[in-house]
Structure formats: structure tokens, C-alpha cells
Scaffold this motif. Structure first.
Motif, PDB file in Angstrom:
ATOM      1  N   MET A   1       3.028   3.549 -32.704  1.00  0.00           N
ATOM      2  CA  MET A   1       3.145   4.853 -32.068  1.00  0.00           C
ATOM      3  C   MET A   1       3.177   4.660 -30.555  1.00  0.00           C
ATOM      4  O   MET A   1       2.305   3.990 -29.996  1.00  0.00           O
ATOM      5  N   ARG A   2       4.161   5.262 -29.909  1.00  0.00           N
ATOM      6  CA  ARG A   2       4.289   5.189 -28.447  1.00  0.00           C
ATOM      7  C   ARG A   2       3.643   6.424 -27.826  1.00  0.00           C
ATOM      8  O   ARG A   2       3.838   7.545 -28.296  1.00  0.00           O
ATOM      9  N   VAL A   3       2.869   6.205 -26.757  1.00  0.00           N
ATOM     10  CA  VAL A   3       2.198   7.303 -26.071  1.00  0.00           C
ATOM     11  C   VAL A   3       2.632   7.319 -24.612  1.00  0.00           C
ATOM     12  O   VAL A   3       2.563   6.294 -23.925  1.00  0.00           O
ATOM     13  N   ASP A   4       3.115   8.466 -24.142  1.00  0.00           N
ATOM     14  CA  ASP A   4       3.485   8.650 -22.738  1.00  0.00           C
ATOM     15  C   ASP A   4       2.504   9.618 -22.102  1.00  0.00           C
ATOM     16  O   ASP A   4       2.309  10.733 -22.606  1.00  0.00           O
ATOM     17  N   ILE A   5       1.879   9.206 -21.007  1.00  0.00           N
ATOM     18  CA  ILE A   5       0.965  10.074 -20.270  1.00  0.00           C
ATOM     19  C   ILE A   5       1.790  10.942 -19.330  1.00  0.00           C
ATOM     20  O   ILE A   5       2.470  10.438 -18.422  1.00  0.00           O
ATOM     21  N   LEU A   6       1.777  12.247 -19.548  1.00  0.00           N
ATOM     22  CA  LEU A   6       2.599  13.173 -18.770  1.00  0.00           C
ATOM     23  C   LEU A   6       1.901  13.655 -17.504  1.00  0.00           C
ATOM     24  O   LEU A   6       2.549  13.902 -16.488  1.00  0.00           O
ATOM     25  N   ASP A   7       0.579  13.808 -17.568  1.00  0.00           N
ATOM     26  CA  ASP A   7      -0.146  14.327 -16.405  1.00  0.00           C
ATOM     27  C   ASP A   7      -1.631  14.039 -16.587  1.00  0.00           C
ATOM     28  O   ASP A   7      -2.129  13.948 -17.718  1.00  0.00           O
ATOM     29  N   VAL A   8      -2.336  13.888 -15.468  1.00  0.00           N
ATOM     30  CA  VAL A   8      -3.783  13.678 -15.467  1.00  0.00           C
ATOM     31  C   VAL A   8      -4.392  14.591 -14.423  1.00  0.00           C
ATOM     32  O   VAL A   8      -3.986  14.571 -13.253  1.00  0.00           O
ATOM     33  N   HIS A   9      -5.354  15.434 -14.844  1.00  0.00           N
ATOM     34  CA  HIS A   9      -6.027  16.351 -13.938  1.00  0.00           C
ATOM     35  C   HIS A   9      -7.494  15.948 -13.817  1.00  0.00           C
ATOM     36  O   HIS A   9      -8.252  16.106 -14.771  1.00  0.00           O
ATOM     37  N   PRO A  10      -7.917  15.398 -12.665  1.00  0.00           N
ATOM     38  CA  PRO A  10      -9.329  15.050 -12.501  1.00  0.00           C
ATOM     39  C   PRO A  10     -10.217  16.278 -12.650  1.00  0.00           C
ATOM     40  O   PRO A  10      -9.902  17.349 -12.120  1.00  0.00           O
ATOM     41  N   GLN A  11     -11.294  16.123 -13.391  1.00  0.00           N
ATOM     42  CA  GLN A  11     -12.290  17.182 -13.554  1.00  0.00           C
ATOM     43  C   GLN A  11     -13.661  16.535 -13.429  1.00  0.00           C
ATOM     44  O   GLN A  11     -14.179  15.951 -14.383  1.00  0.00           O
ATOM     45  N   GLY A  12     -14.243  16.615 -12.244  1.00  0.00           N
ATOM     46  CA  GLY A  12     -15.510  15.944 -11.996  1.00  0.00           C
ATOM     47  C   GLY A  12     -15.301  14.441 -12.011  1.00  0.00           C
ATOM     48  O   GLY A  12     -14.363  13.914 -11.406  1.00  0.00           O
ATOM     49  N   GLN A  13     -16.174  13.723 -12.734  1.00  0.00           N
ATOM     50  CA  GLN A  13     -16.064  12.274 -12.818  1.00  0.00           C
ATOM     51  C   GLN A  13     -15.058  11.835 -13.882  1.00  0.00           C
ATOM     52  O   GLN A  13     -14.769  10.650 -14.007  1.00  0.00           O
ATOM     53  N   ARG A  14     -14.527  12.781 -14.642  1.00  0.00           N
ATOM     54  CA  ARG A  14     -13.563  12.451 -15.690  1.00  0.00           C
ATOM     55  C   ARG A  14     -12.270  13.206 -15.450  1.00  0.00           C
ATOM     56  O   ARG A  14     -12.058  13.753 -14.379  1.00  0.00           O
ATOM     57  N   ALA A  15     -11.416  13.232 -16.458  1.00  0.00           N
ATOM     58  CA  ALA A  15     -10.116  13.872 -16.266  1.00  0.00           C
ATOM     59  C   ALA A  15      -9.615  14.440 -17.579  1.00  0.00           C
ATOM     60  O   ALA A  15      -9.984  14.001 -18.663  1.00  0.00           O
ATOM     61  N   ALA A  16      -8.740  15.455 -17.453  1.00  0.00           N
ATOM     62  CA  ALA A  16      -8.016  15.989 -18.605  1.00  0.00           C
ATOM     63  C   ALA A  16      -6.660  15.286 -18.644  1.00  0.00           C
ATOM     64  O   ALA A  16      -5.997  15.137 -17.616  1.00  0.00           O
ATOM     65  N   ILE A  17      -6.257  14.841 -19.839  1.00  0.00           N
ATOM     66  CA  ILE A  17      -5.041  14.054 -19.997  1.00  0.00           C
ATOM     67  C   ILE A  17      -4.028  14.823 -20.835  1.00  0.00           C
ATOM     68  O   ILE A  17      -4.322  15.239 -21.952  1.00  0.00           O
ATOM     69  N   HIS A  18      -2.837  15.041 -20.283  1.00  0.00           N
ATOM     70  CA  HIS A  18      -1.729  15.665 -21.013  1.00  0.00           C
ATOM     71  C   HIS A  18      -0.771  14.554 -21.409  1.00  0.00           C
ATOM     72  O   HIS A  18      -0.296  13.797 -20.559  1.00  0.00           O
ATOM     73  N   ALA A  19      -0.504  14.412 -22.716  1.00  0.00           N
ATOM     74  CA  ALA A  19       0.284  13.275 -23.189  1.00  0.00           C
ATOM     75  C   ALA A  19       1.247  13.684 -24.287  1.00  0.00           C
ATOM     76  O   ALA A  19       1.147  14.768 -24.874  1.00  0.00           O
ATOM     77  N   ARG A  20       2.206  12.800 -24.555  1.00  0.00           N
ATOM     78  CA  ARG A  20       3.150  12.983 -25.655  1.00  0.00           C
ATOM     79  C   ARG A  20       3.155  11.711 -26.486  1.00  0.00           C
ATOM     80  O   ARG A  20       3.188  10.598 -25.945  1.00  0.00           O
ATOM     81  N   SER A  21       3.117  11.854 -27.810  1.00  0.00           N
ATOM     82  CA  SER A  21       3.143  10.696 -28.703  1.00  0.00           C
ATOM     83  C   SER A  21       4.355  10.794 -29.620  1.00  0.00           C
ATOM     84  O   SER A  21       4.809  11.881 -29.964  1.00  0.00           O
TER      85      SER A  21
END
Length: 253
Positions: A1-21
Motif C-alpha cells: 500500500m502506497r501512502v502520500d502525505i498531503l498536508d501536516v498541521h502542527p497542533q501543540g507538540q503533535r500534528a494532524a496528518i492529512h493523507a491518501r492511501s
């Protein structure tokens, strides 16, 4: 399975990850790596297999939202995708202050799969056991999985034991959608999973995961007027392995 990371939004010390598989055949993965473009014939079975993608967002706490395209996958693909995602987002369940070797922590999460028994919850205890050398794998040009020809990195080894708990009374386990169809369910479910995760200390990516599962369900599904009923008694075991696949080296001219 191929995963492409479309966007990363930092939220505090972590981040929200928008991806497509997207699922790929071994041949297409090799071709794409060597040429930069997918090599499949229009209308072929491989193209149909790979045409469907799933977009999703992983929140900093490990929860997933805005999932689109999952219902379009084949049933076995959906199962594989859900198993993979559970491991890919595992860091969201770790303590926010970080963990150290020898440390244990607990968490809980509801069972996500549809079930005739309502209020099933996994209670988990994880332990950061030790650090071990690890490496991604790769496909050779013949499609055979071989060790990656590069220096190994260090992985945190995390052992997780999960126990399935039933929070509903065995006398009435009816989910809401069953009630809408004038059905009533009774019974019980149990389960126990053991998962070993290897997490790269350099990239934070899951390099390897193995999971052994044992689950049992005994449930009676009946019409509310007792005019008809069916009894399910299911015992299942499973072994799952998830591996990080590195890009194969381009073929020589």
C-alpha cells in the motif's frame, strides 16, 4: 500500500496528518519506482485494483476523521487498511510526555467494527520493552521481498496486550441499527490480542508490526416478537504482519 502525505498541521507538540492511501501490485510499485509513472494498461484488472484511493486525517490523539473512499474498497482491502491504520496511528495513544524503556501505560478504545453486541471496548496495556536494530524491506525486480541493502537503524520495541471487554449486559446487547429493524440481540464477546511494534527512533515510522489475535462471540439475534431467531457461535484466531517497504533501487540501463 502506497501512502502520500498531503498536508501536516502542527497542533501543540503533535500534528494532524492529512493523507491518501492506495493499494498497488508489486509490478506497478516497481514500475513507478523506476520510471516515476505507473505502468498499467487502461481497463486492466491491475488498474481497477489500484484505481481506488482513501483519504483521511489522523488527529494528534490517534483518532481518524474525514475518511473518504473506504466504502469503495473490496472487503479484504478494507480489513487490511483498518489494520494498517491502527498501527500507523499508534503514536497518538502514547503518553504525551514521551516514554522511556521499561515504562508501561494503559489506554482504552471502543471496538470500531460493526457487531451485534453493543459497547465493546479494548483495554490495552503497552510496555516499551527495549531498543533493537531494524530496517525496512524492499521488493527485488522479481517481486521477492529482500532485506534492504543499507545500514540498519534503531527501533523502539513496544509490546501491547489488549483485552476485549463487554460493557453491555449479556441479556440485552442490541445496537441501535438492529432496533430499527425490530431485532434484539443477547450474548457475549471476548478477545485477547498481543501486538509487537517496531518504531524507528529516527523517523518515528512503524517499521514492523506483528499481531496475534484470539476472539470469541456467542450471540442470539431474534425478532422482537420472538417469531424468528438465529444463533451465532464464532471463535476466530489470526496472525497479522505489517512491514515498511522501502523504495527499490532503480534498475540499471
Amino acid at each position: 500500500m502506497r501512502v502520500d502525505i498531503l498536508d501536516v498541521h502542527p497542533q501543540g507538540q503533535r500534528a494532524a496528518i492529512h493523507a491518501r492511501s492506495r493499494f498497488q501490485s508489486v509490478a506497478s510499485a516497481m514500475a513507478q519506482n523506476n520510471t516515476g509513472a505507473q505502468q498499467t494498461s487502461p481497463g486492466s484488472a491491475t488498474q481497477n485494483f489500484e484505481a481506488k484511493s482513501v483519504e483521511f486525517t489522523i488527529l494528534p490523539d490517534g483518532r481518524v476523521e474525514a475518511v473518504t473512499g473506504l466504502a469503495d474498497l473490496f472487503p479484504d482491502q478494507r480489513q487490511v487498511w483498518q489494520v494498517w491504520l491502527q498501527q500507523f496511528a499508534i503514536a497518538g495513544l502514547f503518553p504525551r510526555d514521551g516514554v522511556r524503556p521499561g515504562q508501561s501505560w494503559k489506554s482504552s478504545e471502543p471496538e470500531q467494527a460493526p457487531s451485534p453486541i453493543v459497547k465493546l471496548e479494548w483495554e490495552k496495556q503497552a510496555t516499551y520493552v527495549r531498543d533493537e536494530p531494524c530496517a525496512a524491506i524492499q521488493f527485488s525486480e522479481t517481486g521477492i521481498v529482500t532485506p534492504k541493502n543499507s545500514p540498519t537503524e534503531s527501533c523502539a520495541v513496544v509490546l501491547t496486550n489488549a483485552v476485549l471487554k463487554q460493557k453491555s449486559s449479556p441479556k440485552d446487547t442490541t445496537p441501535g441499527d438492529f432496533r430499527l429493524h425490530n431485532l434484539r440481540t443477547t450474548g457475549n464477546a471476548t478477545g485477547r490480542n498481543e501486538t509487537i511494534s517496531y518504531i524507528s527512533l529516527q523517523s518515528g515510522l512503524i517499521v514492523r508490526v506483528t499481531e496475534d489475535a484470539q476472539q470469541f462471540m456467542d450471540v442470539l439475534v431474534a425478532k422482537t416478537d420472538a417469531s424468528n431467531q438465529i444463533h451465532y457461535n464464532v471463535q476466530a484466531t489470526g496472525h497479522t504482519e505489517v512491514l515498511l517497504v522501502a523504495d527499490a533501487p532503480a534498475s540499471k540501463p
